[in-house]
Design a protein around this motif. Structure first.
Motif, PDB file in Angstrom:
ATOM      1  N   SER A   1      42.558 -29.184  21.390  1.00 12.21           N
ATOM      2  CA  SER A   1      41.316 -28.453  21.134  1.00 12.21           C
ATOM      3  C   SER A   1      41.010 -28.320  19.640  1.00 12.21           C
ATOM      4  N   LYS A   2      41.919 -28.862  18.810  1.00 12.95           N
ATOM      5  CA  LYS A   2      41.836 -28.694  17.355  1.00 12.95           C
ATOM      6  C   LYS A   2      41.744 -27.203  17.004  1.00 12.95           C
ATOM      7  N   GLY A   3      42.554 -26.446  17.716  1.00 12.31           N
ATOM      8  CA  GLY A   3      42.587 -25.009  17.528  1.00 12.31           C
ATOM      9  C   GLY A   3      43.359 -24.605  16.279  1.00 12.31           C
ATOM     10  N   ARG A   4      43.389 -23.328  16.026  1.00 11.55           N
ATOM     11  CA  ARG A   4      44.054 -22.767  14.846  1.00 11.55           C
ATOM     12  C   ARG A   4      45.099 -21.746  15.280  1.00 11.55           C
ATOM     13  N   HIS A   5      46.165 -21.696  14.511  1.00 13.21           N
ATOM     14  CA  HIS A   5      47.239 -20.725  14.719  1.00 13.21           C
ATOM     15  C   HIS A   5      47.805 -20.438  13.348  1.00 13.21           C
ATOM     16  N   LEU A   6      47.735 -19.210  12.918  1.00 11.08           N
ATOM     17  CA  LEU A   6      48.076 -18.837  11.552  1.00 11.08           C
ATOM     18  C   LEU A   6      49.451 -19.342  11.111  1.00 11.08           C
ATOM     19  N   GLU A   7      50.450 -19.178  11.949  1.00 10.41           N
ATOM     20  CA  GLU A   7      51.821 -19.531  11.579  1.00 10.41           C
ATOM     21  C   GLU A   7      52.010 -21.028  11.309  1.00 10.41           C
ATOM     22  N   ILE A   8      51.247 -21.868  11.993  1.00  8.42           N
ATOM     23  CA  ILE A   8      51.426 -23.317  11.867  1.00  8.42           C
ATOM     24  C   ILE A   8      50.147 -24.023  11.394  1.00  8.42           C
ATOM     25  N   ALA A   9      49.270 -23.286  10.748  1.00 10.04           N
ATOM     26  CA  ALA A   9      47.959 -23.826  10.351  1.00 10.04           C
ATOM     27  C   ALA A   9      48.068 -25.086   9.498  1.00 10.04           C
ATOM     28  N   GLY A  10      48.927 -25.082   8.503  1.00  4.21           N
ATOM     29  CA  GLY A  10      49.077 -26.244   7.626  1.00  4.21           C
ATOM     30  C   GLY A  10      49.606 -27.456   8.370  1.00  4.21           C
ATOM     31  N   LEU A  11      50.586 -27.236   9.244  1.00  3.86           N
ATOM     32  CA  LEU A  11      51.147 -28.335  10.037  1.00  3.86           C
ATOM     33  C   LEU A  11      50.114 -28.896  11.009  1.00  3.86           C
ATOM     34  N   LEU A  12      49.335 -28.006  11.632  1.00  3.24           N
ATOM     35  CA  LEU A  12      48.283 -28.471  12.535  1.00  3.24           C
ATOM     36  C   LEU A  12      47.256 -29.302  11.782  1.00  3.24           C
ATOM     37  N   ASN A  13      46.906 -28.878  10.592  1.00  5.18           N
ATOM     38  CA  ASN A  13      45.954 -29.644   9.790  1.00  5.18           C
ATOM     39  C   ASN A  13      46.504 -31.043   9.500  1.00  5.18           C
ATOM     40  N   ASP A  14      47.787 -31.133   9.171  1.00  4.80           N
ATOM     41  CA  ASP A  14      48.421 -32.441   8.959  1.00  4.80           C
ATOM     42  C   ASP A  14      48.297 -33.315  10.212  1.00  4.80           C
ATOM     43  N   ILE A  15      48.543 -32.723  11.372  1.00  2.00           N
ATOM     44  CA  ILE A  15      48.474 -33.452  12.638  1.00  2.00           C
ATOM     45  C   ILE A  15      47.051 -33.946  12.889  1.00  2.00           C
ATOM     46  N   TYR A  16      46.067 -33.089  12.634  1.00  4.35           N
ATOM     47  CA  TYR A  16      44.676 -33.489  12.841  1.00  4.35           C
ATOM     48  C   TYR A  16      44.321 -34.659  11.927  1.00  4.35           C
ATOM     49  N   LEU A  17      44.755 -34.606  10.679  1.00 11.36           N
ATOM     50  CA  LEU A  17      44.471 -35.695   9.734  1.00 11.36           C
ATOM     51  C   LEU A  17      45.225 -36.974  10.113  1.00 11.36           C
ATOM     52  N   LEU A  18      46.481 -36.836  10.513  1.00 12.89           N
ATOM     53  CA  LEU A  18      47.269 -38.000  10.930  1.00 12.89           C
ATOM     54  C   LEU A  18      46.674 -38.682  12.161  1.00 12.89           C
ATOM     55  N   SER A  19      46.015 -37.921  13.005  1.00 17.53           N
ATOM     56  CA  SER A  19      45.416 -38.487  14.219  1.00 17.53           C
ATOM     57  C   SER A  19      44.447 -39.614  13.894  1.00 17.53           C
ATOM     58  N   TYR A  20      43.781 -39.525  12.744  1.00 13.10           N
ATOM     59  CA  TYR A  20      42.813 -40.550  12.348  1.00 13.10           C
ATOM     60  C   TYR A  20      43.485 -41.870  11.955  1.00 13.10           C
ATOM     61  N   CYS A  21      44.796 -41.869  11.779  1.00 13.61           N
ATOM     62  CA  CYS A  21      45.529 -43.092  11.429  1.00 13.61           C
ATOM     63  C   CYS A  21      45.735 -44.002  12.642  1.00 13.61           C
ATOM     64  N   PHE A  22      45.463 -43.510  13.832  1.00 13.82           N
ATOM     65  CA  PHE A  22      45.714 -44.261  15.057  1.00 13.82           C
ATOM     66  C   PHE A  22      44.399 -44.648  15.725  1.00 13.82           C
ATOM     67  N   THR A  23      44.361 -45.855  16.277  1.00 13.97           N
ATOM     68  CA  THR A  23      43.161 -46.275  17.002  1.00 13.97           C
ATOM     69  C   THR A  23      43.047 -45.524  18.325  1.00 13.97           C
ATOM     70  N   ALA A  24      44.182 -45.152  18.888  1.00 14.66           N
ATOM     71  CA  ALA A  24      44.209 -44.364  20.117  1.00 14.66           C
ATOM     72  C   ALA A  24      45.405 -43.429  20.061  1.00 14.66           C
ATOM     73  N   ILE A  25      45.159 -42.171  20.385  1.00 12.57           N
ATOM     74  CA  ILE A  25      46.252 -41.193  20.421  1.00 12.57           C
ATOM     75  C   ILE A  25      45.947 -40.180  21.510  1.00 12.57           C
ATOM     76  N   GLU A  26      46.987 -39.803  22.231  1.00 20.33           N
ATOM     77  CA  GLU A  26      46.828 -38.771  23.246  1.00 20.33           C
ATOM     78  C   GLU A  26      48.022 -37.829  23.194  1.00 20.33           C
ATOM     79  N   PHE A  27      47.751 -36.586  23.504  1.00 20.34           N
ATOM     80  CA  PHE A  27      48.768 -35.544  23.521  1.00 20.34           C
ATOM     81  C   PHE A  27      48.797 -34.986  24.933  1.00 20.34           C
ATOM     82  N   MET A  28      49.976 -35.007  25.536  1.00 18.27           N
ATOM     83  CA  MET A  28      50.066 -34.562  26.917  1.00 18.27           C
ATOM     84  C   MET A  28      51.231 -33.602  27.112  1.00 18.27           C
TER      85      MET A  28
END
Length: 99
Positions: free
Chosen positions: A57-84
């Motif tokens: 959901s590209k949500g936010r969580h204060l404790e892991i906000a920076g790490l989540l942002n890294d994950i969101y940015l890294l997602s653009y490095c892949f032509t296809a990515i899924e999280f299950m």
């Protein structure tokens, strides 16, 4: 999208403040590793339902906000990515590695 191949990886950390931080660090590390190996498509399975919901959901969580942002940015490095989400009981292999 999942072709049935997987790779085992492990890492250690001397101190991690909380389980959510540990789970998010593992996810980010897996994405960095896959990208550095030239992998274009990635399926990530986790037994952390909260983390998977946040990432999808590209949500936010204060404790892991920076790490989540890294994950969101890294997602653009892949032509296809899924999280299950996969329940721990349905993933004995990963659960045994984690222990």
């Amino acid at each position: 999208m999942f072709d049935g191949t997987s790779t085992p990886h492990s890492t250690t950390a001397s101190f991690v403040a909380s389980p959510p931080i540990a789970e998010t660090l593992v996810l980010r590390t897996a994405m960095i590793s896959a990208h550095s190996c030239g992998i274009n498509s990635l399926s990530i399975f986790s037994n952390s339902q909260v983390l998977i919901k946040l990432v999808k959901s590209k949500g936010r969580h204060l404790e892991i906000a920076g790490l989540l942002n890294d994950i969101y940015l890294l997602s653009y490095c892949f032509t296809a990515i899924e999280f299950m989400f996969i329940p721990r009981l349905a993933n004995a292999r990963a659960d045994s590695v984690a222990k």
